[in-house]
Structure formats: C-alpha cells, structure tokens
Design a protein around this motif. Structure first.
Motif, PDB file in Angstrom:
ATOM      1  N   PHE A 154     113.881  21.686  32.011  1.00  0.00           N
ATOM      2  CA  PHE A 154     112.528  21.324  31.612  1.00  0.00           C
ATOM      3  C   PHE A 154     111.595  22.527  31.481  1.00  0.00           C
ATOM      4  N   ILE A 179     104.413  13.318  32.801  1.00  0.00           N
ATOM      5  CA  ILE A 179     105.742  13.916  32.924  1.00  0.00           C
ATOM      6  C   ILE A 179     106.402  13.169  34.065  1.00  0.00           C
ATOM      7  N   ASP A 228     105.239  21.458  24.350  1.00  0.00           N
ATOM      8  CA  ASP A 228     103.793  21.580  24.149  1.00  0.00           C
ATOM      9  C   ASP A 228     103.483  21.878  22.685  1.00  0.00           C
ATOM     10  N   HIS A 261     113.951  14.787  32.668  1.00  0.00           N
ATOM     11  CA  HIS A 261     112.489  14.871  32.608  1.00  0.00           C
ATOM     12  C   HIS A 261     112.055  14.303  31.257  1.00  0.00           C
ATOM     13  N   ASN A 262     111.089  13.427  31.282  1.00  0.00           N
ATOM     14  CA  ASN A 262     110.442  12.925  30.066  1.00  0.00           C
ATOM     15  C   ASN A 262     109.006  13.411  30.070  1.00  0.00           C
ATOM     16  N   TYR A 263     108.577  13.942  28.941  1.00  0.00           N
ATOM     17  CA  TYR A 263     107.205  14.381  28.737  1.00  0.00           C
ATOM     18  C   TYR A 263     106.668  13.420  27.672  1.00  0.00           C
ATOM     19  N   THR A 296     107.847  10.721  23.116  1.00  0.00           N
ATOM     20  CA  THR A 296     108.623  11.005  24.325  1.00  0.00           C
ATOM     21  C   THR A 296     109.545  12.193  24.059  1.00  0.00           C
ATOM     22  N   GLU A 356     103.436  14.393  36.972  1.00  0.00           N
ATOM     23  CA  GLU A 356     102.172  14.916  36.447  1.00  0.00           C
ATOM     24  C   GLU A 356     101.645  13.906  35.433  1.00  0.00           C
ATOM     25  N   GLN A 357     100.332  13.728  35.404  1.00  0.00           N
ATOM     26  CA  GLN A 357      99.730  12.876  34.378  1.00  0.00           C
ATOM     27  C   GLN A 357      98.279  13.267  34.189  1.00  0.00           C
ATOM     28  N   ARG A 407     109.472  23.379  28.135  1.00  0.00           N
ATOM     29  CA  ARG A 407     108.098  22.864  28.177  1.00  0.00           C
ATOM     30  C   ARG A 407     107.205  23.504  27.110  1.00  0.00           C
ATOM     31  N   TYR A 411      98.847  11.503  28.971  1.00  0.00           N
ATOM     32  CA  TYR A 411     100.193  12.077  29.030  1.00  0.00           C
ATOM     33  C   TYR A 411     100.744  11.925  30.437  1.00  0.00           C
TER      34      TYR A 411
END
Length: 189
Positions: A173, A136, A181, A149-151, A165, A121-122, A177, A134
């Motif tokens: 994840f 993920i 957030d 998982h890196n956000y 990060t 996701e971006q 999340r 951003y």
C-alpha cells in the motif's frame, strides 16, 4: 552563512564546483519526485455516466461484460514472478438520498459487514471542485487470504453515487499510495 556564502565571489569560475553540487541535489530531488509520481495517466472519459479519470499507462481497463462496474483497471505483470494485485474500479449507483453524509453513512454500514474490515483512515477531501468522503480500510481477501488495503473515494451528485475503489495488498500500500492519490486527483465527476 552556509550555501549563500559559498556562492559569493568576484571570480565566476569559483562557482562551478558549488553549482555542480546544487545541480546534483536538484537532479536527485527531481528523480525522487519522478519515481513517486512519474507514472503517466491516460485520461478516460465516460460521457454516458459523466465522469473522467486517469488510468496508469500500461494498465488494462474496460467495462465488465455484465456491466456490474462502470470501469475496471488493473496493473499488468512486470515479470513472470510478479503477481499484480493493484487495481481500481468505479461503481456508479442511483439512490434517492442526495445527502453525501447520509449516503456515506449507509455505505460504511454496508461495507462494514466484511469479515475483518477495519477503517484505518477516513475524512473529507475536495477534488476538482467536488466534495468527496474517503476512507482507507484493510481486510482479508476472501479468495487469496492476503491482507488487502482499499482506498475508497465516495461522492453523491443529486442521487448519483460514484464510488472509486483502489486496491492493493497491505504490504504494497505505501508503495502505491502516491499513484492512487494521482489517480484520485484525476477524477472529474
């Protein structure tokens, strides 16, 4: 007529059973919101590097001795069996390029060399009046071989890059999340 018809009466005592159901429903909704967003954040402000962020209460945080990162924070064990993988870090870099799109594109190319790196996701977001890119992504941890998982949030302010990060194992994840957030929304840069 549903709920509204249940509350129309000339006798106020008839409302008590209906109010109990309404209050119970509200209590459940508040509890669900508290579970997902209930982690309190302690606000950390760095006046030298000019950022502020919330760290979950109970997490350890600091600046590594080699100052390779501006900040590192990590979750503490809840029990002897618990193996915390959740953490986040802030990296501040200086770059001649001032365009967010151009520096983000370079950033994607550099982290895209990690084995098994996949962006899932971006996009763009605005937090506290600043535009961020951003993403993920998922990859294998090179030491533990776990799926991670890196956000990542990325901003460029006149050639000063901030990269936040937030990390956990892939199976965890979705559980983290909402907290990630919340951490992201506390960021001021």
């Amino acid at each position: 007529m549903g709920l509204i018809s249940n509350f129309t009466t000339d006798n106020p005592l008839e409302l008590i059973p209906n109010m109990k159901h309404l209050l119970l429903t509200l209590l459940i909704l508040v509890s669900v919101k508290t579970i997902s967003f209930g982690q309190e954040l302690a606000i950390i402000q760095d006046t030298v590097k000019n950022y502020q962020i919330g760290v979950p209460v109970g997490w350890k945080y600091g600046v590594p001795a080699d100052q390779s990162l501006a900040l590192m924070a990590f979750r503490q064990k809840h029990s002897e069996e618990d193996v915390p993988r959740e953490n986040f870090n802030i990296n501040i870099l200086h770059h001649d390029e001032t365009s967010l799109d151009a520096t983000y594109s370079e950033f994607l190319k550099s982290i895209g060399t990690v084995e098994g790196f996949t962006v899932i996701e971006q996009g763009d977001t605005v937090i506290n009046d600043r535009k961020y890119k951003y993403l993920i992504e998922t990859h294998k941890n090179k030491y533990s071989k776990e799926d991670m998982h890196n956000y990542v949030l990325f901003a460029n302010r006149d050639g000063v890059l901030l990269i936040l990060t937030m990390v956990t194992t892939s199976p965890n994840f979705e559980s983290y999340r909402a907290l990630f957030d919340k951490i992201a929304l506390s960021l001021h840069f």
